[in-house]
Write a protein that holds these residues in place. Structure first.
Motif, PDB file in Angstrom:
ATOM      1  N   GLN A 116     -10.302  50.888  -8.813  1.00 26.05           N
ATOM      2  CA  GLN A 116      -9.038  50.812  -8.606  1.00 26.05           C
ATOM      3  C   GLN A 116      -8.686  49.292  -8.616  1.00 26.05           C
ATOM      4  OE1 GLN A 116      -8.540  52.826  -4.978  1.00 26.05           O
ATOM      5  NE2 GLN A 116      -8.605  54.434  -6.013  1.00 26.05           N
ATOM      6  N   LEU A 117      -9.157  48.244  -8.393  1.00 23.02           N
ATOM      7  CA  LEU A 117      -8.857  46.150  -8.308  1.00 23.02           C
ATOM      8  C   LEU A 117      -9.011  46.658  -9.254  1.00 23.02           C
ATOM      9  CD1 LEU A 117      -7.916  43.866  -6.085  1.00 23.02           C
ATOM     10  CD2 LEU A 117     -10.828  43.858  -6.917  1.00 23.02           C
ATOM     11  N   PHE A 118      -9.913  46.266 -10.046  1.00 21.82           N
ATOM     12  CA  PHE A 118     -10.281  46.138 -11.241  1.00 21.82           C
ATOM     13  C   PHE A 118      -8.823  46.754 -12.041  1.00 21.82           C
ATOM     14  CE2 PHE A 118     -14.920  45.129 -10.267  1.00 21.82           C
ATOM     15  CZ  PHE A 118     -14.382  44.471  -9.630  1.00 21.82           C
ATOM     16  N   ALA A 119      -8.859  47.490 -12.761  1.00 20.07           N
ATOM     17  CA  ALA A 119      -7.533  48.493 -13.444  1.00 20.07           C
ATOM     18  C   ALA A 119      -6.260  48.255 -12.953  1.00 20.07           C
ATOM     19  CB  ALA A 119      -7.723  49.772 -13.441  1.00 20.07           C
ATOM     20  N   LYS A 120      -6.418  47.573 -11.736  1.00 21.20           N
ATOM     21  CA  LYS A 120      -4.777  46.985 -11.448  1.00 21.20           C
ATOM     22  C   LYS A 120      -4.750  45.413 -11.392  1.00 21.20           C
ATOM     23  CE  LYS A 120      -4.232  49.781  -7.092  1.00 21.20           C
ATOM     24  NZ  LYS A 120      -4.292  49.814  -5.321  1.00 21.20           N
ATOM     25  N   GLN A 121      -5.384  44.898 -12.141  1.00 23.18           N
ATOM     26  CA  GLN A 121      -5.622  43.248 -12.667  1.00 23.18           C
ATOM     27  C   GLN A 121      -4.357  43.345 -14.352  1.00 23.18           C
ATOM     28  OE1 GLN A 121      -6.474  41.115 -11.203  1.00 23.18           O
ATOM     29  NE2 GLN A 121      -6.526  42.508  -9.724  1.00 23.18           N
ATOM     30  N   ASP A 122      -3.941  42.357 -14.351  1.00 20.05           N
ATOM     31  CA  ASP A 122      -2.965  42.403 -15.503  1.00 20.05           C
ATOM     32  C   ASP A 122      -4.495  40.755 -16.442  1.00 20.05           C
ATOM     33  OD1 ASP A 122      -0.699  41.430 -17.593  1.00 20.05           O
ATOM     34  OD2 ASP A 122      -1.108  39.897 -16.544  1.00 20.05           O
ATOM     35  N   PHE A 123      -4.274  41.659 -17.680  1.00 14.63           N
ATOM     36  CA  PHE A 123      -5.416  41.257 -18.736  1.00 14.63           C
ATOM     37  C   PHE A 123      -5.190  40.219 -19.129  1.00 14.63           C
ATOM     38  CE2 PHE A 123      -7.139  40.873 -23.017  1.00 14.63           C
ATOM     39  CZ  PHE A 123      -8.383  41.255 -22.853  1.00 14.63           C
ATOM     40  N   GLU A 124      -3.894  39.267 -18.782  1.00 14.40           N
ATOM     41  CA  GLU A 124      -3.492  38.019 -19.470  1.00 14.40           C
ATOM     42  C   GLU A 124      -4.196  37.588 -18.560  1.00 14.40           C
ATOM     43  OE1 GLU A 124      -2.437  37.414 -22.326  1.00 14.40           O
ATOM     44  OE2 GLU A 124      -2.618  39.170 -23.147  1.00 14.40           O
ATOM     45  N   THR A 128      -8.244  33.549 -17.960  1.00 18.99           N
ATOM     46  CA  THR A 128      -7.932  32.598 -17.024  1.00 18.99           C
ATOM     47  C   THR A 128      -8.377  32.325 -15.658  1.00 18.99           C
ATOM     48  OG1 THR A 128      -6.224  32.778 -15.599  1.00 18.99           O
ATOM     49  CG2 THR A 128      -4.944  32.017 -17.433  1.00 18.99           C
ATOM     50  N   PRO A 129      -9.659  31.206 -16.276  1.00 19.44           N
ATOM     51  CA  PRO A 129     -10.101  30.981 -14.737  1.00 19.44           C
ATOM     52  C   PRO A 129      -9.522  31.027 -13.221  1.00 19.44           C
ATOM     53  CG  PRO A 129     -10.773  28.963 -16.400  1.00 19.44           C
ATOM     54  CD  PRO A 129      -8.936  29.911 -16.801  1.00 19.44           C
ATOM     55  N   GLU A 130      -8.138  30.327 -13.503  1.00 24.83           N
ATOM     56  CA  GLU A 130      -7.630  30.473 -12.138  1.00 24.83           C
ATOM     57  C   GLU A 130      -7.539  32.096 -11.981  1.00 24.83           C
ATOM     58  OE1 GLU A 130      -6.007  29.078 -14.336  1.00 24.83           O
ATOM     59  OE2 GLU A 130      -6.866  27.273 -13.345  1.00 24.83           O
ATOM     60  N   GLY A 131      -7.461  32.887 -12.646  1.00 24.16           N
ATOM     61  CA  GLY A 131      -7.127  34.778 -12.531  1.00 24.16           C
ATOM     62  C   GLY A 131      -8.079  35.336 -12.107  1.00 24.16           C
ATOM     63  N   ARG A 132      -9.320  35.463 -12.798  1.00 25.23           N
ATOM     64  CA  ARG A 132     -10.872  35.805 -12.864  1.00 25.23           C
ATOM     65  C   ARG A 132     -10.825  35.125 -11.070  1.00 25.23           C
ATOM     66  NH1 ARG A 132     -11.527  34.286 -18.102  1.00 25.23           N
ATOM     67  NH2 ARG A 132     -12.628  31.533 -17.824  1.00 25.23           N
ATOM     68  N   GLU A 133     -11.013  33.906 -10.450  1.00 21.36           N
ATOM     69  CA  GLU A 133     -11.201  33.827  -9.255  1.00 21.36           C
ATOM     70  C   GLU A 133     -10.196  34.357  -8.250  1.00 21.36           C
ATOM     71  OE1 GLU A 133     -12.989  31.592  -6.351  1.00 21.36           O
ATOM     72  OE2 GLU A 133     -13.549  31.739  -7.949  1.00 21.36           O
ATOM     73  N   GLU A 134      -8.756  34.645  -8.218  1.00 19.23           N
ATOM     74  CA  GLU A 134      -8.773  35.349  -7.935  1.00 19.23           C
ATOM     75  C   GLU A 134      -8.529  36.843  -8.031  1.00 19.23           C
ATOM     76  OE1 GLU A 134      -4.589  35.867  -8.432  1.00 19.23           O
ATOM     77  OE2 GLU A 134      -4.528  33.047  -7.846  1.00 19.23           O
ATOM     78  N   MET A 135      -9.015  37.333  -8.467  1.00 18.61           N
ATOM     79  CA  MET A 135      -9.771  39.145  -9.124  1.00 18.61           C
ATOM     80  C   MET A 135     -11.502  38.817  -8.138  1.00 18.61           C
ATOM     81  SD  MET A 135     -10.961  40.624 -12.039  1.00 18.61           S
ATOM     82  CE  MET A 135     -11.743  40.166 -12.498  1.00 18.61           C
ATOM     83  N   ARG A 136     -12.037  37.713  -8.235  1.00 14.36           N
ATOM     84  CA  ARG A 136     -13.474  37.969  -7.785  1.00 14.36           C
ATOM     85  C   ARG A 136     -13.308  37.399  -5.960  1.00 14.36           C
ATOM     86  NH1 ARG A 136     -16.354  34.929  -4.682  1.00 14.36           N
ATOM     87  NH2 ARG A 136     -15.281  33.048  -4.717  1.00 14.36           N
ATOM     88  N   ALA A 138     -10.061  38.989  -4.791  1.00 11.90           N
ATOM     89  CA  ALA A 138      -9.979  40.157  -4.131  1.00 11.90           C
ATOM     90  C   ALA A 138     -10.632  41.175  -4.242  1.00 11.90           C
ATOM     91  CB  ALA A 138      -8.765  40.935  -4.872  1.00 11.90           C
ATOM     92  N   ALA A 139     -12.169  41.012  -4.732  1.00 14.76           N
ATOM     93  CA  ALA A 139     -13.561  42.312  -4.892  1.00 14.76           C
ATOM     94  C   ALA A 139     -13.514  41.455  -3.194  1.00 14.76           C
ATOM     95  CB  ALA A 139     -14.082  41.561  -5.722  1.00 14.76           C
ATOM     96  N   THR A 140     -14.216  40.478  -2.998  1.00 17.70           N
ATOM     97  CA  THR A 140     -14.854  40.035  -1.970  1.00 17.70           C
ATOM     98  C   THR A 140     -14.110  40.861  -0.515  1.00 17.70           C
ATOM     99  OG1 THR A 140     -16.056  37.901  -2.691  1.00 17.70           O
ATOM    100  CG2 THR A 140     -15.463  38.502  -0.531  1.00 17.70           C
ATOM    101  N   GLN A 141     -12.268  40.694  -0.840  1.00 21.79           N
ATOM    102  CA  GLN A 141     -12.084  41.039   0.293  1.00 21.79           C
ATOM    103  C   GLN A 141     -11.651  42.729   0.691  1.00 21.79           C
ATOM    104  OE1 GLN A 141     -10.436  39.072   2.742  1.00 21.79           O
ATOM    105  NE2 GLN A 141     -10.287  41.164   3.450  1.00 21.79           N
ATOM    106  N   ALA A 142     -11.880  43.803  -0.498  1.00 21.54           N
ATOM    107  CA  ALA A 142     -12.310  44.767  -1.218  1.00 21.54           C
ATOM    108  C   ALA A 142     -13.060  45.267  -0.604  1.00 21.54           C
ATOM    109  CB  ALA A 142     -12.293  44.943  -2.155  1.00 21.54           C
ATOM    110  N   VAL A 143     -15.101  44.595  -0.575  1.00 18.62           N
ATOM    111  CA  VAL A 143     -15.650  44.872   0.114  1.00 18.62           C
ATOM    112  C   VAL A 143     -16.029  44.368   1.710  1.00 18.62           C
ATOM    113  CG1 VAL A 143     -18.189  44.536   0.046  1.00 18.62           C
ATOM    114  CG2 VAL A 143     -16.908  44.783  -2.101  1.00 18.62           C
TER     115      VAL A 143
END
Length: 167
Positions: A116-124, A128-136, A138-143
């Motif tokens: 669900q977290l990955f599907a909510k992400q904006d592809f654009e 970017t490296p910053e966007g991937r780090e934010e997603m990572r 957020a994934a840490t927080q979800a776990v």
């Protein structure tokens, strides 16, 4: 006849001299190599350098335990008029076996929340490296949230993306 004896003695002397020169050359080459590469302890003149190298920073082994969540997460995006995909291989880093066992035990809930977290992400933004780090993060927080709610108080250090492919 004397000339023949003198010539034989001269040839023997020449052969002996050549053999001695060759042996000395080989010994000098081996000794020089050992000296410059520090092969013989005590022969190297750089004892101060060797002392500094041995007192340099020490590598401390990590107690971290990694758990790879298989299979990879595959998410599709609608970016404008094009269909886009992202494939993420996820690993979880923890300090204790019990934390990893809790991740394994609650893997279905964790996989659901990460999907669900990955599907909510904006592809654009995740390009970017910053966007991937934010997603990572957020994934840490979800776990960590799943482990806090369903686990026995164990926590993980972080979620790692071991492979991330977008197309």
């Amino acid at each position: 006849m004397e000339d023949l004896n003198e010539q034989k003695q001269s040839n023997k002397k020449t052969i002996i001299i050549i053999a001695v020169v060759v042996l000395l050359s080989i010994a000098a080459a081996v000794g020089g190599t050992l000296y410059f590469f520090g092969g013989v302890p005590g022969l190297s003149g750089d004892s101060k350098v060797q002392a500094n190298v041995s007192s340099g920073p020490q590598i401390i082994p990590s107690n971290s335990i990694y758990y790879s969540m298989e299979p990879a997460f595959v998410i599709n995006f609608n970016a404008g008029r094009k269909q886009r995909f992202m494939q993420v291989y996820v690993a979880v880093k923890a300090q204790t076996e019990s934390a990893v066992s809790q991740v394994e035990r609650h893997a279905p809930v964790i996989r659901n929340n990460l999907n669900q977290l990955f599907a909510k992400q904006d592809f654009e933004s995740i390009q970017t490296p910053e966007g991937r780090e934010e997603m990572r993060q957020a994934a840490t927080q979800a776990v960590q949230d799943v482990l806090a709610k369903h686990g026995n108080g164990e926590t993980i250090d972080q979620v790692l993306f071991t492979n991330l492919v977008m197309q």
